[in-house]
Design an enzyme around this catalytic site. Structure first.
Site: not given
Length: 493
Positions: A260-262
């Site tokens: 994920s982008k996190r």
């Protein structure tokens, strides 16, 4: 359905995720290997999540990556143009088609109108959760008389259309990656097929589109595995041939969690912006979940097409390791054409302030020599700005104690004097000077080996190891080299 036809069918809800690119890539590789067709279809029926320009960005990202489709929407002269015999390829333009087939389901008794409000549905789900049950529609409207339902519609009541799932029936299907799957219809909800806004849900539209577009293999992420029985029920209700299903393992991060982008870059555009080569990105991405028969790791797109098979796709998630991607990308950079790498590097060098438009217009060969000098050291193109600083500061700072001690050698003053003398005899550094320098210095001073090469490198770069010395000399030029020699003589020797 004899021809091989695969489709990548993303929703235009933002950027293209690296996991989505892998799905598209596998479609592309298999279709090309089998002499089939790879289709791009845009599933934009969820209007709440639709993002402006997402279709254009999606097409551009896929084309940049080299995963080019045969049918679907294309960008020509800044406009979206659809090509192929099975269009439209954008679902929001296919509403009349869905209306035709939903009417058929209703007439055959495989679907029904539902007038339950959101409030009622929420209440039913909460009660089911409290009882420890799996939240599902309670079929409140399932047996509503069709004439009565039409009266409600004529009266202006909001409605959805739901699938009438058969009772207590095993749904069996073979997944190419996961193997044989059996799910009983008691676990399958009477899903919504048409929403209150008149748009189809994914489950309905995907079946209609895949059938009409003659899709032979449905390739998608394994999060859609639980939806497959619902879709098979629809295929059976229409009496249509069921395609082969291939559910791919999830792309994971190093912690074995969904990427994920996190955790960092996950959009294809992020990797393009940093200067990853498209052929390197798909080379590495192909290996995230698939393993070739041999030990080869560096592939051209043509080699991937030849080697790829769904049978060697793992059942478990593949880890996306940026360090391994960097290694693969670095291998491709070293093999790449020097002019190509130079042109890719120029925007990054300009943004960092190392070069100007005047340099680009008048000193291209100088820029190219600089890029080639550090090409072996970079993992992605934007990283070049971290390696070319050695060419732009004449105050030399030796990188460690060993480098400082090397400049204290008793032979260094004579070596630097000979170097300056050679420079003063020329107007400007050229390839002949750069390539012959060490032979000349060795002859003039009698110094050789490590005692010759190391001090010169440190004087010019501050480093014990690094780019090719001939390129360094060409990039720096006569005046910069003299300035560096003078600085070292006055401060470090």
């Amino acid at each position: 359905m004899s021809d091989v036809r695969l489709r990548f069918a993303p929703s235009p809800t933002g950027y293209v995720h690296i996991g989505s690119l892998r799905t598209a890539l596998y479609d592309y590789l298999f279709a090309n290997q089998k002499g089939g067709k790879y289709i791009l279809r845009v599933e934009d029926t969820d209007r709440n999540r639709y993002v402006d320009d997402a279709i254009e960005n999606m097409i551009e990202a896929l084309v940049w990556a080299g995963v080019k489709h045969d049918e679907g929407p294309f960008i020509e002269d800044g406009k979206i143009v659809q090509k192929g015999e099975y269009g439209p390829y954008i679902q929001s333009e296919r509403l009349d088609i869905y209306n035709k087939y939903i009417e058929e389901l209703i007439e055959k008794g495989h679907a029904y109108y539902c007038f339950c409000s959101k409030e009622r549905l929420d209440k039913v789900r909460e009660e089911q959760k409290e009882q420890g049950l799996t939240p599902m529609y309670d079929r409140h409207c399932r047996n509503l008389d069709l004439e009565e339902a039409k009266k409600k519609i004529d009266a202006g009541e909001d409605y959805t259309i739901r699938l009438k799932v058969p009772d207590n029936k095993d749904i069996n299907f073979e997944d190419v990656v996961k193997g044989e799957i059996t799910i009983n219809t008691s676990e399958v909800d009477d899903q919504v097929l048409i929403k209150t806004d008149g748009f189809p849900t994914y489950h309905f539209a995907v079946v209609v589109d895949d059938h009409l577009m003659e899709i032979s293999h449905v390739v998608r992420g394994d999060e859609w595995l639980v939806s497959t029985p619902k879709q098979i029920i629809l295929y059976n209700a229409f009496g249509w041939e069921i395609p082969k299903f291939i559910h791919l393992p999830t792309v994971l991060n190093k912690d074995k969690k969904k990427l994920s982008k996190r955790q960092g870059d996950v959009a294809v555009g992020d990797f393009k912006k940093k200067g990853y080569l498209p052929e390197a990105l798909i080379n590495y991405l192909a290996l995230v979940g698939w393993s070739p028969e041999g030990n080869q790791e560096i592939f051209t797109p043509e080699e991937l097409i030849k080697e790829f098979s769904f049978e060697r796709v793992s059942k478990t998630g593949g880890v996306f390791d940026v360090d391994k991607l960097n290694w693969v990308n670095g291998q491709h950079i070293r093999k790449a054409d020097q002019d190509r790498i130079t042109k890719l590097a120029i925007p990054h060098l300009k943004e960092a302030g190392y070069i100007t438009d005047e340099d680009i217009n008048n000193r291209y060969e100088w820029i190219k020599t600089m890029v080639v000098a550090v090409q072996e050291k970079i993992s992605y193109i934007s990283e070049i700005v971290d390696h070319v600083d050695i060419f732009f500061k004449n105050e030399i700072n030796p990188e460690n104690d060993e480098a400082r001690e090397m400049l204290k050698g008793e032979q260094v003053p004579a070596l630097l004097a000979a170097f300056k003398e050679e420079l003063q005899q020329i107007n400007e550094v050229d390839e002949e000077f750069a390539s012959g320098l060490f032979k000349v210095l060795k002859k003039k001073t009698g110094i050789k080996g490590k005692n010759l090469f190391m001090p010169v490198r440190i004087v010019l770069t501050g480093q014990l190891h690094g780019p090719d010395m001939g390129n360094i000399i060409l990039v720096l030029g006569k005046e910069n080299i003299l300035e560096r020699i003078n600085y070292v003589e006055n401060n470090l020797v």
